[in-house]
Scaffold this motif. Structure first.
Motif, PDB file in Angstrom:
ATOM      1  N   SER A   1       6.964-157.268 -30.075  1.00 45.99           N
ATOM      2  CA  SER A   1       5.646-158.231 -30.344  1.00 45.99           C
ATOM      3  C   SER A   1       5.170-159.065 -29.100  1.00 45.99           C
ATOM      4  CB  SER A   1       5.646-158.887 -31.027  1.00 45.99           C
ATOM      5  OG  SER A   1       6.237-159.080 -32.751  1.00 45.99           O
TER       6      SER A   1
ATOM      7  N   GLN B   1       1.614-158.650 -38.007  1.00 49.10           N
ATOM      8  CA  GLN B   1       2.644-158.028 -38.263  1.00 49.10           C
ATOM      9  C   GLN B   1       2.628-158.971 -40.178  1.00 49.10           C
ATOM     10  OE1 GLN B   1       6.125-159.526 -35.809  1.00 49.10           O
ATOM     11  NE2 GLN B   1       7.479-158.285 -37.032  1.00 49.10           N
TER      12      GLN B   1
ATOM     13  N   ASP C   1       0.807-153.804 -35.501  1.00 49.72           N
ATOM     14  CA  ASP C   1       2.243-155.077 -35.371  1.00 49.72           C
ATOM     15  C   ASP C   1       3.407-154.682 -36.372  1.00 49.72           C
ATOM     16  OD1 ASP C   1       4.735-155.749 -33.787  1.00 49.72           O
ATOM     17  OD2 ASP C   1       3.791-157.944 -33.756  1.00 49.72           O
ATOM     18  N   GLU C   2       4.094-153.797 -36.777  1.00 50.04           N
ATOM     19  CA  GLU C   2       5.206-153.321 -37.525  1.00 50.04           C
ATOM     20  C   GLU C   2       4.445-154.078 -39.081  1.00 50.04           C
ATOM     21  OE1 GLU C   2       8.657-154.817 -38.105  1.00 50.04           O
ATOM     22  OE2 GLU C   2       8.920-155.627 -36.092  1.00 50.04           O
TER      23      GLU C   2
HETATM   24 MG   LIG Z   1       7.749-158.528 -33.374  1.00 51.02          MG
END
Ligand SMILES: [Mg+2]
Ligand SMILES: Nc1ncnc2c1ncn2[C@@H]1O[C@H](COP(=O)(O)OP(=O)(O)OP(=O)(O)O)[C@@H](O)[C@H]1O
Lengths: 248, 254
Positions: free
Chosen positions: B45, B81, B157-158
Motif C-alpha cells: 500500500s 482498500q 489497493d486490494e
Molecule cells: Mg495494504
C-alpha cells in the motif's frame, strides 16, 4: 390510532400533581394550572409578553448564528493546525468551566442594557461547545476520504466545502444541540439579572411585584419555547445534514 | 512501448519507522496491467501511495509520463482498500464527485455519470445512500467513481479483498473486460496469487524487507484458463515465493 406511548402520561401527571398541591395554597402564593392559563390569556390580550418573547428569540437566533459561524471557522483552522489547537486548549477549558451568565454584569457595564450584552452572553455560552465538536469532527475525518477527494481533483476551497464541511457537520450538530441548550438558559438568566426586556426580565419583574401566576407562566414558556425551537430548527437541521452519520 | 510509470532507486520510511521500501526500481508500460504482490505489511500500500503522490517525501525518482510525482492528481485515479466512499452522498453524487471537482459542465457530467453507473449495473440504485448498499455494490461504486474521471493511470489497493469469492470473481471478470476495452494502465495491489496471475501482464514481487524480489511476466493469452498447466506453473512459483517470505519472516522473529 397510533400506538400508545407512556410519554402521553407525563404532562397530565404533572398537571394533576400541580393542581392538587396548589389547591392547598391561596392562588396568589401558588397558582394552579387554571390560574396560569387565565394569566396567559390576559397577557396575550395585553401583548406585552409577546414582545418579550420576540425580543428573547431574536437575541437567541442572532447570537447563536454568529457563534456557530465563528465556531465553524475557528474549528476548521484548529482542526487543521496542531499549533493553533494547542494554543486554544487552555482557553476552551477555562471558558467551559465558567458559567456564561457570570459574564453578564461585566457585559452590561460594557455594552449597556439592551440586546448587545445578551447576544454576547449567548456567544460565550455556545461558541465553545460548538468549537470543541467541530475540532473533534476534524480529527475524525478518515485520511482516505481526503486523499480520495484529492485524487478526484478536489483542491483548496472545493476540498473545504465539499469534503471537510460535510465530514464535520454531524459532530458540529451535536455541539449545536449542547450550545443551544446552554445559551438559552444563560440568556434567560442574564435577562433576569440585568435586562429591561426579554422573557427573563418578565419573570424577574413579576417576581418583584409578587405576581406568582406570571412567574409560573414565564417558566413554562421557557421550556415550551425550547421544545418549539428544537422541532422547528434543530431537528430539521439534523435531518437535512447529519442523518447519513446515524445510518452508516 | 512507452513506459508511463518509472521508479528509480525509490526508498521510503514513515516518520517513526526506519525504512519501509528500499531501492525500488521498475517501470510500467502504457496500457499494461501490473500487480504488486507480497506478504502482509511488506509495503504494498505504501508503494501505491507513493505512486499516487500521497507521500511526497520519498527519495529516488518516481515519474509518470516523464513528470516527477509530487502530489495527488486527477491523472492518478485511486481505489482505496477501505473504499473511502462519501457516506453523505448518494451513489449518483459519489460517482459525479470527480467530474464536479473538475468543473465538467452539468449536461456532460450527468450523461457520463449515468453511463458509468449503468456500466457497473447500479442504475436502480442511483439515488440510494451508500450505507444501503452491499459490499460488492460499494466496490462497484468506488470503481465507477474513479473510472468516470478517465484517469491516465488506475491504482487499485486490494479492491476485492473484503468480498466473498463469487462477487470477487464477477468483479475481476468485469475489471478484465474493462481493461481490454479502455486499456487504462493499471497497478493492482493484492495478496491473492490467483488474482495477480489472472489479471496481470506483469507481477512485481515485493519481499518483506520492502525490496523488489523479482518481476514476473505472465505470458498467457487473456482471458486465462485457470486450469491450464502454464497457469499452474505460475501459481506454484508465486506460492513458493510467498512461502519463503513467510519462512524468513519467522526466522527473523526467532
Ligand atoms: Mg495494504
Ligand atoms: N501511516 C503510517 N505511519 C507509520 N507506519 C506505517 C503507516 N502506514 C503503514 N505503516 C507501516 O509500514 C509498513 C508497510 O505497510 P503497508 O500498509 O504499506 O503494508 P501492506 O503491504 O499494504 O500490508 P497489507 O497487505 O496488510 O495491506 C507496515 O509495517 C506498517 O506498520
Amino acid at each position: 390510532m397510533s400506538k400508545w406511548k407512556m410519554s402521553w402520561l407525563a404532562i397530565p401527571f404533572v398537571l394533576i400533581i400541580w393542581s392538587a398541591v396548589s389547591a392547598q395554597y391561596p392562588s396568589y402564593l401558588f397558582p394552579g394550572p387554571i390560574d396560569v392559563l387565565n394569566e396567559a390569556v390576559s397577557q396575550w390580550q395585553k401583548g406585552e409578553l409577546t414582545n418579550h418573547i420576540i425580543v428573547s428569540l431574536k437575541r437567541l437566533i442572532i447570537g447563536f448564528v454568529l457563534s456557530a459561524i465563528m465556531a465553524f471557522i475557528v474549528g476548521i483552522f484548529a482542526g487543521a493546525s496542531r499549533h493553533f489547537r494547542e494554543f486554544l486548549t487552555p482557553l476552551v477549558t477555562y471558558f467551559q468551566a465558567t458559567p456564561p451568565m457570570a459574564w453578564a454584569p461585566l457585559l452590561i457595564i460594557l455594552l449597556g442594557l439592551g440586546d448587545a450584552p445578551m447576544i454576547a452572553v449567548i456567544i460565550i455560552a455556545s461558541f465553545f461547545p460548538i468549537l470543541i465538536n467541530v475540532i473533534q469532527g476534524m480529527n475524525h475525518i478518515p485520511a482516505s476520504h481526503i486523499r480520495a477527494a484529492q485524487s478526484l481533483g478536489a483542491k483548496s476551497w472545493k476540498l473545504a466545502i465539499y469534503v471537510y464541511l460535510p465530514e464535520i457537520i454531524p459532530a458540529a450538530i451535536s455541539g449545536i444541540y449542547v450550545g443551544f441548550a446552554i445559551s438559552w438558559r444563560s440568556l434567560v438568566a442574564a435577562e433576569m439579572i440585568g435586562g429591561n426586556s426579554g422573557i427573563g426580565y418578565f419573570i424577574a419583574f413579576n417576581g418583584q411585584i409578587g405576581n406568582a401566576s406570571s412567574v409560573l407562566l414565564g417558566i413554562l414558556l421557557i421550556g415550551f419555547l425550547a421544545l418549539f425551537m428544537d422541532y422547528l430548527l434543530l431537528k430539521p437541521l439534523h435531518k437535512r445534514f447529519a442523518s447519513w452519520a446515524v445510518r452508516s | 512501448m512507452a513506459s508511463v510509470v518509472q521508479l528509480e532507486n525509490v526508498s521510503f520510511g514513515y516518520r517513526d519507522h526506519s525504512s519501509i521500501l528500499q531501492d525500488i526500481d521498475f517501470s510500467i508500460n502504457e496500457n499494461s496491467f501490473v500487480s504488486i504482490l507480497g506478504p502482509s505489511g511488506c509495503g504494498k500500500s505504501t508503494l501505491l501511495n507513493l505512486i499516487a503522490g500521497f507521500l511526497p517525501n520519498y527519495s529516488g525518482s518516481i515519474q509518470i509520463e516523464g513528470k516527477p510525482v509530487k502530489k495527488p492528481s486527477k491523472d492518478q485515479g485511486f481505489v482505496f482498500q477501505d473504499l473511502a466512499l462519501f457516506p453523505w452522498l448518494t451513489v449518483f453524487k459519489n460517482v459525479e464527485f470527480g467530474l464536479r471537482m473538475q468543473n465538467i459542465p452539468k449536461g456532460t457530467r450527468e450523461v457520463k455519470v449515468r453511463d458509468m453507473i449503468e456500466l457497473v449495473g447500479l442504475t436502480a440504485y442511483s439515488s440510494f445512500p451508500i450505507s444501503s448498499l452491499s459490499g460488492g455494490m460499494k466496490q462497484r461504486v468506488a470503481l465507477a467513481r474513479t473510472l468516470v474521471t478517465e484517469p491516465g493511470l488506475l491504482l487499485l489497493d486490494e479492491p476485492f479483498s473484503a468480498l466473498d469469492a463469487q462477487t470477487r470473481d464477477v468483479l475481476q471478470e468485469e475489471l478484465l473486460t474493462l481493461h481490454n476495452n479502455v486499456k487504462t494502465t493499471t497497478i493492482l495491489v493484492t495478496h491473492s496469487i490467483d488474482e495477480a496471475i489472472y489479471l496481470s501482464d506483469q507481477i512485481v514481487l515485493l519481499s518483506k524487507n520492502g525490496s523488489v524480489k523479482e518481476i514476473v511476466n505472465i505470458d498467457l493469452e487473456k482471458p486465462r484458463d485457470r486450469s491450464s498447466s502454464h497457469y499452474n506453473e505460475y501459481q506454484r512459483k508465486l506460492y513458493e515465493f510467498l512461502r519463503n517470505e513467510r519462512q524468513s519472516l519467522n526466522e527473523g522473529v526467532i
